[in-house]
Enzyme design. Structure first.
Site, PDB file in Angstrom:
ATOM      1  CG  ASP A  49      -2.057   0.981   1.078  1.00 56.17           C
ATOM      2  OD1 ASP A  49      -1.776   2.192   0.924  1.00 56.17           O
ATOM      3  OD2 ASP A  49      -3.212   0.543   1.111  1.00 56.17           O
ATOM      4  CB  ALA A  72      -1.764   4.287  -6.796  1.00 55.52           C
ATOM      5  CB  ALA A  73      -5.844   8.061  -7.484  1.00 58.71           C
ATOM      6  CB  THR A 115      -8.557  14.062 -13.553  1.00 58.14           C
ATOM      7  OG1 THR A 115      -9.888  14.156 -14.066  1.00 58.14           O
ATOM      8  CG2 THR A 115      -8.580  14.679 -12.165  1.00 58.14           C
ATOM      9  CE1 TYR A 139      -9.981  10.921  -9.431  1.00 61.03           C
ATOM     10  CE2 TYR A 139     -11.326  12.107 -11.026  1.00 61.03           C
ATOM     11  CZ  TYR A 139     -10.224  11.336 -10.731  1.00 61.03           C
ATOM     12  OH  TYR A 139      -9.364  10.974 -11.738  1.00 61.03           O
ATOM     13  CG  ASN A 168     -13.997  11.101 -20.366  1.00 60.09           C
ATOM     14  OD1 ASN A 168     -14.343  10.803 -19.234  1.00 60.09           O
ATOM     15  ND2 ASN A 168     -14.376  12.221 -20.961  1.00 60.09           N
ATOM     16  CB  SER A 281     -27.462  17.867 -10.457  1.00 59.23           C
ATOM     17  OG  SER A 281     -26.846  17.012  -9.566  1.00 59.23           O
ATOM     18  N   GLY A 282     -24.885  18.655 -12.282  1.00 61.40           N
ATOM     19  CA  GLY A 282     -23.421  18.771 -12.279  1.00 61.40           C
ATOM     20  C   GLY A 282     -22.748  18.277 -13.543  1.00 61.40           C
TER      21      GLY A 282
END
Ligand SMILES: NC(=O)c1ccc[n+]([C@@H]2O[C@H](COP(=O)([O-])OP(=O)(O)OC[C@H]3O[C@@H](n4cnc5c(N)ncnc54)[C@H](O)[C@@H]3O)[C@@H](O)[C@H]2O)c1
Length: 326
Positions: A49, A72-73, A115, A139, A168, A281-282
Site C-alpha cells: 500500500d 494509484a488513486a 484529470t 475526486y 476520458n 446535476s453537475g
C-alpha cells in the site's frame, strides 16, 4: 528503474507494457485495491500500500528509482461525494507518503495522473491548462491538492514533476492483451459495450436537451495507448532536465454521448438498447481539452484519435474477456 505506482490498474498496466516495449526497466507497486494481477504484462511486482511508509522505504531502498509514475488513486466522482474521507485518505495521504519517500530517498522526478476534473464547470472550451480550477467533486479536489503538493515540493525540495490532466481514457491495448476492468464500471464506452454484449440491460443517456448539436453531452476521449505515449514523452522531457509542467491530454475533439452509442452500434453491428433519462446535476454540456501545449512542447501526436478505433479496441478485449481479468 522506473517505479509505476498503480501499475496493475487500467492505465498503469498499459504504461508498464509500453515502457517494457521501449526497453525500460520497471517495478510496479500496487495493493490490488482496484487493479488486477492478470493486467501485469511484466516487470517486477512489489505488492503493498502506497500509504504505508514501511512499504515505500522497502521499495525505494531495494531499487535505484529514476522516476515515479503515479497512477494509484480512487477515481469515481460520485463515490467521492458520498465518501470524501476515502478519497482524501487514498489520494491525498497516499501522494504525501509517496512524495515523502521520494524526498527521503533522493528521487526527484515524478509523472502524475491528474484529470480534467480539476477544472470543474468550464468557462472556456476547449479548456486550456490555464483555465481556472474549481473542482465540483471531491475526486477532482483531491487531484487539485495533489498537483499543489507536487508544485510546492518542487519549489522547496527540487522535485520535478509532469502533471498530466487526462480527459476520458478509452480503448485498450491495440494487441488485445490488456483492457479496462473497473469494478464497478462507470465509464460510457465500456457501459455501452456491456449493453451491446448483454452484460447489462441498456445504456442510459442523461439529458438530450443540452445546447449541443444532438442535445447530448460532449466529452473528450483519448486512447489509453496515446496516454502512454504522452507519459513517455514527458519522461524524455524530465530526463532532458525540463522544469515541472502541466499538460492536458485529450484529443481536442469532443464526441457526444449519442455519437458514442451510434459508433458503438456500427462497431458491434447491431442496435444497442438505449434509455433516455433526464439530465444529471453537475454534468457540463461540453468538456473538451485543448491539448495544443502537449502537442507543441512534448511533440505528442495521438495515434488513435478516432472514436471508432477506441471503441473497436475496447470491444475486442471485452469479447475475449467476458469476465474481465477474472
Ligand atoms: N480512467 C480515466 O478515464 C482517468 C481519467 C483521468 C484521470 N485518471 C487517473 O489515472 C489514474 C489511473 O486510473 P485508472 O483508470 O487506471 O484507475 P484504476 O483503478 O484502474 O487503477 C488504479 C491502480 O492503483 C492501485 N492503487 C489504488 N490505491 C492504491 C494504494 N493505496 N496503494 C497501492 N496501489 C493502489 C489500484 O489497485 C489500481 O491498480 C488515476 O489516478 C486516475 O485518477 C483516470
Amino acid at each position: 528503474m522506473l517505479l509505476i505506482v498503480g501499475g496493475a490498474g487500467y492505465i498503469g498496466s498499459h504504461m508498464v507494457k509500453y515502457l517494457l516495449q521501449k526497453g525500460e526497466r520497471v517495478v510496479v507497486l500496487d495493493n490490488f485495491a482496484t487493479g488486477h494481477r492478470g493486467a501485469l504484462a511484466g516487470g517486477v511486482l512489489e505488492q503493498g500500500d502506497l500509504r504505508d511508509p514501511e512499504t515505500l522505504n522497502r521499495v525505494f531502498r531495494a531499487y535505484d528509482i529514476e522516476c515515479v509514475f503515479h497512477f494509484a488513486a480512487f477515481i469515481f466522482a460520485g463515490e467521492s461525494m458520498r465518501d470524501p474521507a476515502k478519497y482524501y485518505d487514498n489520494n491525498v495521504l497516499g501522494c504525501l507518503r509517496l512524495m515523502e519517500a521520494m524526498r527521503q530517498h533522493g528521487v526527484s522526478q515524478i509523472i502524475f495522473s491528474s484529470t480534467a476534473a480539476v477544472y470543474g464547470e468550464p468557462v472556456e472550451v476547449p479548456i486550456p491548462e490555464t483555465h481556472p480550477q474549481n473542482p465540483t467533486n471531491t475526486y477532482g479536489e483531491t487531484k487539485r491538492v495533489m498537483e499543489g503538493m507536487l508544485r510546492w515540493y518542487g519549489q522547496a525540495y527540487g522535485v520535478r514533476s509532469m502533471a498530466l490532466r487526462y480527459f476520458n481514457a478509452a480503448g485498450a491495448d491495440p494487441d488485445g492483451e490488456l483492457g479496462e476492468d473497473h469494478r464497478p464500471e462507470e465509464h460510457l464506452i465500456p457501459l455501452t459495450l456491456f449493453a451491446a454484449l448483454g452484460r447489462r440491460e441498456s445504456i442510459s443517456v442523461f439529458g438530450t436537451d443540452y445546447d449541443t448539436p444532438d442535445g447530448s453531452c460532449i466529452r473528450d476521449y483519448v486512447h489509453v495507448w496515446d496516454l502512454c505515449e504522452a507519459h513517455y514523452l514527458a519522461l524524455q522531457r524530465l530526463r532532458a532536465g525540463a522544469p515541472s509542467d502541466v499538460y492536458n491530454l485529450g484529443n481536442g475533439q469532443g464526441y457526444s454521448v449519442l455519437e458514442v452509442i451510434r459508433t458503438a452500434e456500427q462497431v458491434v453491428g447491431k442496435p444497442i438498447p438505449t434509455v433516455y433519462a433526464p439530465r444529471r446535476s453537475g454534468d457540463p454540456a461540453r468538456l473538451v481539452a485543448s491539448s495544443e501545449k502537449a502537442q507543441r512542447e512534448l511533440g505528442w501526436r495521438p495515434r488513435y484519435p478516432q472514436l471508432e478505433t477506441m471503441i473497436e479496441h475496447a470491444y475486442q478485449w471485452f469479447v475475449k474477456h467476458p469476465n474481465g481479468y477474472e
